[in-house]
Design a protein around this motif. Structure first.
Motif, mmCIF file in Angstrom:
data_model
loop_
_atom_site.group_PDB
_atom_site.id
_atom_site.type_symbol
_atom_site.label_atom_id
_atom_site.label_comp_id
_atom_site.label_asym_id
_atom_site.label_seq_id
_atom_site.Cartn_x
_atom_site.Cartn_y
_atom_site.Cartn_z
ATOM 1 N N ARG A 106 0.827 -1.199 0.000
ATOM 2 C CA ARG A 106 0.000 0.000 0.000
ATOM 3 C C ARG A 106 0.864 1.252 0.000
ATOM 4 N NH1 ARG A 106 -3.042 -1.322 4.039
ATOM 5 N NH2 ARG A 106 -1.807 -0.272 5.632
ATOM 6 N N ASN A 107 1.973 1.204 0.721
ATOM 7 C CA ASN A 107 2.895 2.339 0.749
ATOM 8 C C ASN A 107 3.545 2.554 -0.618
ATOM 9 O OD1 ASN A 107 4.228 4.460 1.916
ATOM 10 N ND2 ASN A 107 5.626 3.227 3.122
ATOM 11 N N ILE A 108 3.913 1.453 -1.299
ATOM 12 C CA ILE A 108 4.524 1.573 -2.621
ATOM 13 C C ILE A 108 3.535 2.166 -3.623
ATOM 14 C CG2 ILE A 108 5.478 0.243 -4.544
ATOM 15 C CD1 ILE A 108 6.679 -1.666 -2.509
ATOM 16 N N VAL A 109 2.281 1.715 -3.575
ATOM 17 C CA VAL A 109 1.261 2.255 -4.480
ATOM 18 C C VAL A 109 1.031 3.742 -4.208
ATOM 19 C CG1 VAL A 109 -1.173 2.109 -5.115
ATOM 20 C CG2 VAL A 109 0.155 0.018 -4.809
ATOM 21 N N LYS A 110 1.028 4.130 -2.951
ATOM 22 C CA LYS A 110 0.862 5.539 -2.606
ATOM 23 C C LYS A 110 1.998 6.381 -3.189
ATOM 24 C CE LYS A 110 -0.337 6.401 1.601
ATOM 25 N NZ LYS A 110 -0.282 6.573 3.079
ATOM 26 N N LEU A 111 3.220 5.872 -3.111
ATOM 27 C CA LEU A 111 4.363 6.604 -3.658
ATOM 28 C C LEU A 111 4.330 6.648 -5.178
ATOM 29 C CD1 LEU A 111 7.172 5.267 -1.292
ATOM 30 C CD2 LEU A 111 6.168 7.545 -1.298
ATOM 31 N N GLN A 112 3.803 5.598 -5.817
ATOM 32 C CA GLN A 112 3.660 5.627 -7.268
ATOM 33 C C GLN A 112 2.675 6.701 -7.705
ATOM 34 O OE1 GLN A 112 2.611 1.627 -8.391
ATOM 35 N NE2 GLN A 112 4.737 0.921 -8.417
ATOM 36 N N ARG A 113 1.624 6.896 -6.938
ATOM 37 C CA ARG A 113 0.665 7.956 -7.273
ATOM 38 C C ARG A 113 1.265 9.340 -7.049
ATOM 39 N NH1 ARG A 113 -4.641 5.296 -4.260
ATOM 40 N NH2 ARG A 113 -4.965 3.580 -5.771
ATOM 41 N N LEU A 114 2.036 9.481 -5.983
ATOM 42 C CA LEU A 114 2.680 10.773 -5.735
ATOM 43 C C LEU A 114 3.733 11.101 -6.777
ATOM 44 C CD1 LEU A 114 3.177 10.672 -1.850
ATOM 45 C CD2 LEU A 114 1.588 12.099 -3.122
ATOM 46 N N ASN A 115 4.256 10.069 -7.426
ATOM 47 C CA ASN A 115 5.332 10.260 -8.390
ATOM 48 C C ASN A 115 4.830 10.790 -9.728
ATOM 49 O OD1 ASN A 115 7.964 10.211 -9.244
ATOM 50 N ND2 ASN A 115 7.968 8.049 -9.781
ATOM 51 N N GLU A 116 3.510 10.875 -9.909
ATOM 52 C CA GLU A 116 2.942 11.301 -11.184
ATOM 53 C C GLU A 116 2.871 12.826 -11.272
ATOM 54 O OE1 GLU A 116 -0.781 9.336 -11.266
ATOM 55 O OE2 GLU A 116 0.069 7.348 -11.675
ATOM 56 N N VAL A 117 3.998 13.459 -11.117
ATOM 57 C CA VAL A 117 4.125 14.910 -11.280
ATOM 58 C C VAL A 117 5.283 15.165 -12.221
ATOM 59 C CG1 VAL A 117 3.127 15.475 -9.040
ATOM 60 C CG2 VAL A 117 5.569 15.052 -9.212
ATOM 61 N N GLU A 118 5.563 16.435 -12.477
ATOM 62 C CA GLU A 118 6.609 16.766 -13.439
ATOM 63 C C GLU A 118 7.991 16.359 -12.938
ATOM 64 O OE1 GLU A 118 7.435 21.173 -13.378
ATOM 65 O OE2 GLU A 118 5.460 21.132 -12.437
ATOM 66 N N GLU A 119 8.903 16.185 -13.905
ATOM 67 C CA GLU A 119 10.245 15.722 -13.601
ATOM 68 C C GLU A 119 11.053 16.786 -12.869
ATOM 69 O OE1 GLU A 119 11.645 12.799 -14.055
ATOM 70 O OE2 GLU A 119 9.836 11.891 -14.882
ATOM 71 N N LEU A 120 12.104 16.315 -12.195
ATOM 72 C CA LEU A 120 13.014 17.210 -11.486
ATOM 73 C C LEU A 120 13.972 17.883 -12.461
ATOM 74 C CD1 LEU A 120 13.968 14.959 -8.450
ATOM 75 C CD2 LEU A 120 12.731 17.105 -8.331
ATOM 76 N N PRO A 121 14.595 18.982 -12.045
ATOM 77 C CA PRO A 121 15.685 19.551 -12.850
ATOM 78 C C PRO A 121 16.839 18.565 -12.977
ATOM 79 C CG PRO A 121 14.922 21.121 -11.199
ATOM 80 C CD PRO A 121 14.249 19.824 -10.896
ATOM 81 N N SER A 122 17.666 18.769 -13.976
ATOM 82 C CA SER A 122 18.727 17.798 -14.275
ATOM 83 C C SER A 122 19.709 17.638 -13.114
ATOM 84 C CB SER A 122 19.476 18.230 -15.537
ATOM 85 O OG SER A 122 20.014 19.540 -15.374
ATOM 86 N N THR A 123 20.042 18.739 -12.420
ATOM 87 C CA THR A 123 20.994 18.644 -11.309
ATOM 88 C C THR A 123 20.421 17.820 -10.161
ATOM 89 O OG1 THR A 123 20.145 20.762 -10.481
ATOM 90 C CG2 THR A 123 22.124 20.820 -11.880
ATOM 91 N N ASP A 124 19.175 18.093 -9.781
ATOM 92 C CA ASP A 124 18.539 17.306 -8.716
ATOM 93 C C ASP A 124 18.332 15.859 -9.133
ATOM 94 O OD1 ASP A 124 18.433 19.573 -7.180
ATOM 95 O OD2 ASP A 124 16.377 20.077 -7.739
ATOM 96 N N GLN A 125 18.038 15.640 -10.411
ATOM 97 C CA GLN A 125 17.823 14.281 -10.884
ATOM 98 C C GLN A 125 19.113 13.475 -10.849
ATOM 99 O OE1 GLN A 125 15.943 14.172 -14.722
ATOM 100 N NE2 GLN A 125 14.677 12.434 -14.134
ATOM 101 N N ARG A 126 20.222 14.099 -11.207
ATOM 102 C CA ARG A 126 21.507 13.408 -11.132
ATOM 103 C C ARG A 126 21.854 13.047 -9.689
ATOM 104 N NH1 ARG A 126 23.186 17.046 -15.307
ATOM 105 N NH2 ARG A 126 23.986 18.481 -13.720
ATOM 106 N N TYR A 127 21.560 13.958 -8.768
ATOM 107 C CA TYR A 127 21.868 13.694 -7.366
ATOM 108 C C TYR A 127 21.029 12.544 -6.818
ATOM 109 C CZ TYR A 127 21.751 14.193 -2.308
ATOM 110 O OH TYR A 127 21.771 13.943 -0.966
ATOM 111 N N ILE A 128 19.737 12.553 -7.096
ATOM 112 C CA ILE A 128 18.858 11.540 -6.520
ATOM 113 C C ILE A 128 19.142 10.173 -7.126
ATOM 114 C CG2 ILE A 128 16.948 11.873 -8.140
ATOM 115 C CD1 ILE A 128 16.640 11.288 -4.364
ATOM 116 N N TYR A 129 19.504 10.131 -8.410
ATOM 117 C CA TYR A 129 19.835 8.844 -9.023
ATOM 118 C C TYR A 129 21.208 8.351 -8.576
ATOM 119 C CZ TYR A 129 15.841 8.181 -12.066
ATOM 120 O OH TYR A 129 14.576 7.934 -12.533
ATOM 121 N N SER A 130 22.101 9.258 -8.239
ATOM 122 C CA SER A 130 23.409 8.834 -7.733
ATOM 123 C C SER A 130 23.266 8.077 -6.412
ATOM 124 C CB SER A 130 24.328 10.040 -7.553
ATOM 125 O OG SER A 130 23.857 10.893 -6.511
ATOM 126 N N LEU A 131 22.283 8.451 -5.582
ATOM 127 C CA LEU A 131 22.032 7.722 -4.333
ATOM 128 C C LEU A 131 21.608 6.283 -4.603
ATOM 129 C CD1 LEU A 131 20.043 10.441 -2.320
ATOM 130 C CD2 LEU A 131 22.439 9.799 -2.038
#
Length: 369
Positions: A106-131
């Protein structure tokens, strides 16, 4: 596309290890239910529980380790303590896989719904994917080291020891999978939180509408609920994992120093234990780094709200109300409110390991002087 490939890889890795009863869609990365995976997960967990006596048989079949005229060695007692803690980790993993499967899903499904927004800027996206990439790299590197070490000594063992070694590798993969599930949920919380912050900052920089502000506030509250559900679901697993890491660190530190002092010949076992300790604490550091980022979501959101200059009095009142609400909330990851996972915990673990290792060595020389 890169994001979907990573999610598909993680989803199949968890499903093949019996952690989840869902498989990822190759197009979207979202999880889909499968009755075959449900049966597979049950059989997988039953086999894992039935093989637990092999861990104790492995220790009972070993000869006591004797170093420096010591008949009762710290390593012998430490091995028993490690096996007991590791057994609790496996049992807690099975408990999370079946008893707590519904709230986790249920928690994973909730996060999938929250994820349906616009993408992050390239700098923030690189940082979060590096983690995320750091975690995956550590898992692959640790498996390569363990498998290569076990394969080297596999031919010199009898059938019972081979079975014990195989079960240990199998259980290591399963515990790594549940650890990856925890990290993946935390990573999704962090990703959704950064997305909501970016969307809120972008909205407040222009002429914000009251409906859009309230919608963002509702999503932030859902994200805080996801953090609370994560703590409730994985608190026992995080407790036993932390105790196992601490026990392993003290035992490995004692073994490495005794090897350097008593037996200066540095063999394969010495370097394997050294690499394993480095990987374990690097993994703890990466996990604490992610939890620190998650804990900063509320302070960063409050900073964005306080720096805003709304022109509508209704928007200003909604922001004031939300600031008051968020000041009472927390996204810190802790165990029963006693131990908080952040970078300070890594320092505490290191100091405790060094102090206990020095105490054990000093105690050896005090007894046998």
């Amino acid at each position: 596309m890169r994001k979907v490939k990573v999610l598909v890889f993680i989803g199949w890795f968890l499903a093949l290890n019996g952690i989840t009863k869902y498989y990822p869609n190759s197009q979207t990365g979202y999880l889909q239910k499968s009755r075959y995976l449900q049966t597979y997960s049950i059989v997988y967990s039953v086999l894992m529980i039935c093989g637990l006596p092999l861990l104790f048989l492995d220790i009972l079949s070993d000869e006591p380790v004797i170093m420096f005229r010591m008949s009762s060695n710290w390593i012998n007692y430490g091995n028993w303590l490690y096996i007991i803690l590791y057994t609790m980790v496996i049992l807690t993993t099975v408990y999370c896989t079946h008893v707590l499967q519904l709230p986790i899903q249920r928690n994973i499904v909730k996060l999938q719904r929250l994820n349906e927004v616009e993408e992050l800027p390239s700098t923030d996206q690189r940082y979060i994917y590096s983690l995320l990439y750091r975690k995956l790299f550590l898992i692959c590197f640790q498996f390569v080291v363990l498998i290569s070490f076990e394969c080297k000594r596999f031919n010199n063992l009898n059938s019972l020891k081979r079975l014990c070694v195989f079960y240990k590798l199998w259980s290591d993969i399963m515990t790594t999978a549940i650890s990856l599930l925890m990290y993946d949920i935390l990573w999704k919380i962090c990703y959704c939180g950064m997305q909501l912050q970016f969307q809120l900052e972008k909205m407040l920089s222009g002429r914000a509408k009251i409906k859009e502000i309230l919608l963002i506030f509702e999503k932030i509250h859902s994200l805080i609920d996801a953090c609370n559900e994560f703590r409730e679901s994985f608190r026992f697993l995080m407790l036993w994992n932390s105790m196992t890491i601490l026990c392993t660190g003290v035992l490995s530190g004692y073994f490495l120093i005794r090897q350097l002092v008593v037996r200066p010949d540095l063999g394969v076992a010495f370097f394997t234990v050294l690499v394993f300790v480095i990987c374990s604490f690097t993994e703890l550091y990466v996990f604490n780094n992610l939890t620190s980022t998650v804990a900063d979501l509320i302070p960063n959101t409050l900073a964005v709200l306080r720096q805003s200059m709304p022109q509508d009095h209704r928007v200003e009142r909604a922001i004031s109300w939300m600031t008051l609400q968020l000041s009472c909330q927390s996204t810190e990851i802790h165990i029963f409110g006693m131990v908080t996972f952040n970078q300070r915990l890594s320092f505490i673990f290191m100091t405790q390991i060094i102090l206990n290792t020095l105490y054990m060595i000093q105690n050896d020389y005090y007894i046998f002087m």
